[in-house]
Design a protein around this motif. Structure first.
Motif, PDB file in Angstrom:
ATOM      1  N   UNK A  41       0.625  -1.185   0.083  1.00 51.91           N
ATOM      2  CA  UNK A  41       0.145  -0.014   0.062  1.00 51.91           C
ATOM      3  C   UNK A  41       0.788   1.074   0.189  1.00 51.91           C
ATOM      4  N   UNK A  42       1.952   1.218   0.717  1.00 51.02           N
ATOM      5  CA  UNK A  42       2.692   2.629   0.867  1.00 51.02           C
ATOM      6  C   UNK A  42       3.523   2.471  -0.525  1.00 51.02           C
ATOM      7  N   UNK A  43       4.050   1.513  -1.064  1.00 47.22           N
ATOM      8  CA  UNK A  43       4.580   1.858  -2.291  1.00 47.22           C
ATOM      9  C   UNK A  43       3.678   2.172  -3.504  1.00 47.22           C
ATOM     10  N   UNK A  44       2.622   1.738  -3.598  1.00 51.00           N
ATOM     11  CA  UNK A  44       1.573   1.905  -4.522  1.00 51.00           C
ATOM     12  C   UNK A  44       1.165   3.555  -4.288  1.00 51.00           C
ATOM     13  N   UNK A  45       0.841   4.058  -3.166  1.00 49.46           N
ATOM     14  CA  UNK A  45       0.593   5.351  -2.698  1.00 49.46           C
ATOM     15  C   UNK A  45       1.666   6.392  -3.286  1.00 49.46           C
ATOM     16  N   UNK A  46       2.984   6.023  -2.931  1.00 54.14           N
ATOM     17  CA  UNK A  46       4.218   6.943  -3.278  1.00 54.14           C
ATOM     18  C   UNK A  46       4.259   6.733  -4.949  1.00 54.14           C
ATOM     19  N   UNK A  47       4.025   5.651  -5.590  1.00 61.99           N
ATOM     20  CA  UNK A  47       4.034   5.722  -6.844  1.00 61.99           C
ATOM     21  C   UNK A  47       2.991   6.420  -7.728  1.00 61.99           C
ATOM     22  N   UNK A  48       1.917   6.169  -7.094  1.00 64.99           N
ATOM     23  CA  UNK A  48       0.637   7.159  -7.876  1.00 64.99           C
ATOM     24  C   UNK A  48       0.969   8.632  -7.751  1.00 64.99           C
ATOM     25  N   UNK A  49       1.420   8.890  -6.568  1.00 60.99           N
ATOM     26  CA  UNK A  49       1.512  10.248  -6.237  1.00 60.99           C
ATOM     27  C   UNK A  49       2.499  11.044  -7.053  1.00 60.99           C
ATOM     28  N   UNK A  50       3.797  10.080  -7.223  1.00 55.87           N
ATOM     29  CA  UNK A  50       4.720  10.668  -8.067  1.00 55.87           C
ATOM     30  C   UNK A  50       4.157  10.661  -9.542  1.00 55.87           C
ATOM     31  N   UNK A  51       3.725   9.721 -10.210  1.00 51.88           N
ATOM     32  CA  UNK A  51       3.507   9.654 -11.574  1.00 51.88           C
ATOM     33  C   UNK A  51       2.033  10.574 -11.763  1.00 51.88           C
ATOM     34  N   UNK A  52       1.234  10.479 -10.938  1.00 49.63           N
ATOM     35  CA  UNK A  52      -0.269  11.193 -11.323  1.00 49.63           C
ATOM     36  C   UNK A  52      -0.757  11.839 -10.439  1.00 49.63           C
ATOM     37  N   UNK A  53       0.225  13.014  -9.744  1.00 50.09           N
ATOM     38  CA  UNK A  53      -0.111  13.600  -8.574  1.00 50.09           C
ATOM     39  C   UNK A  53      -1.519  14.193  -8.382  1.00 50.09           C
ATOM     40  N   UNK A  54      -2.105  14.578  -9.518  1.00 49.00           N
ATOM     41  CA  UNK A  54      -3.432  15.515  -9.705  1.00 49.00           C
ATOM     42  C   UNK A  54      -4.660  14.483  -9.825  1.00 49.00           C
ATOM     43  N   UNK A  55      -4.481  13.231 -10.083  1.00 48.76           N
ATOM     44  CA  UNK A  55      -5.773  12.502 -10.735  1.00 48.76           C
ATOM     45  C   UNK A  55      -6.190  11.483  -9.671  1.00 48.76           C
ATOM     46  N   UNK A  56      -5.565  11.266  -8.687  1.00 47.24           N
ATOM     47  CA  UNK A  56      -6.108  10.208  -7.661  1.00 47.24           C
ATOM     48  C   UNK A  56      -5.942  10.991  -6.155  1.00 47.24           C
ATOM     49  N   UNK A  57      -6.828  10.592  -5.209  1.00 45.12           N
ATOM     50  CA  UNK A  57      -6.785  10.815  -4.008  1.00 45.12           C
ATOM     51  C   UNK A  57      -6.508   9.564  -3.466  1.00 45.12           C
ATOM     52  N   UNK A  58      -5.301   9.368  -2.622  1.00 44.17           N
ATOM     53  CA  UNK A  58      -4.735   8.273  -2.015  1.00 44.17           C
ATOM     54  C   UNK A  58      -4.478   8.373  -0.571  1.00 44.17           C
TER      55      UNK A  58
END
Length: 175
Positions: free
Chosen positions: A36-53
């Motif tokens: 979960x931690x790794x996915x949150x970090x990865x999504x925030x880095x790659x798509x910072x404005x598309x998802x609420x994590x």
């Protein structure tokens, strides 16, 4: 939120009664948290404005109950709530056959309900079953229409347990 839809109603009642949980030292919860931690970090880095994590949601209040939890992901522009499940081979095979535990389905709907209460439109929920062993390509994603009524019915069951406990006590409700 993760326990609300469990088939084991005794387990739900124990949780509501705040009975201590026995910690077994299992490695699997740690693996799930790390993923979960790794996915949150990865999504925030790659798509910072598309998802609420990993956003904390308050879902329901009733008497002494304050029900909330941390939702893994909301694709807010699409109205899709997602919950990551890091699972073993048996659970992955069940998901591949379209068999999704009621517990997971209810959890996803409750997260959808929480987002809806925050003013977001929720149209679907998804459960991403990620393999604990094997390869990521073996993952299975189950997508369902958001069902607010399922969330409300699940909350009503909790309220019934709380009301019963006021009359007969938690030990009797658990039994």
């Amino acid at each position: 939120i993760s326990e609300v839809g469990m088939d084991c109603r005794k387990c739900v009642a124990r949780k509501l009664a705040l009975k201590a949980r026995i910690i077994d030292g299992s490695w699997y919860p740690f693996i799930g948290t790390a993923v979960h931690d790794a996915l949150e970090k990865g999504f925030n880095e790659r798509w910072p404005d598309e998802y609420k994590l990993e956003e904390r949601l308050h879902v329901h209040s009733y008497k002494t109950l304050e029900l909330g939890g941390s939702c893994d992901m909301l694709a807010w522009q699409d109205g899709v709530v997602n919950d990551w499940k890091v699972v073993g081979n048996n659970s992955l095979a069940e998901a591949r056959r379209g068999k999704v535990k009621s517990q997971y389905r209810v959890q996803a709907m409750l997260y959808g309900y929480g987002w809806e209460q925050k003013g977001f439109e929720v149209t679907h929920v998804s459960l991403s079953f990620l393999p604990r062993e094997g390869k990521l390509e073996d993952a299975v994603v189950a997508i369902m229409r958001y069902d607010k009524q399922l969330a409300l019915d699940s909350l009503a069951q909790l309220e019934t347990m709380i009301d019963a406990a006021e009359i007969v006590g938690w030990d009797a409700v658990i039994e």
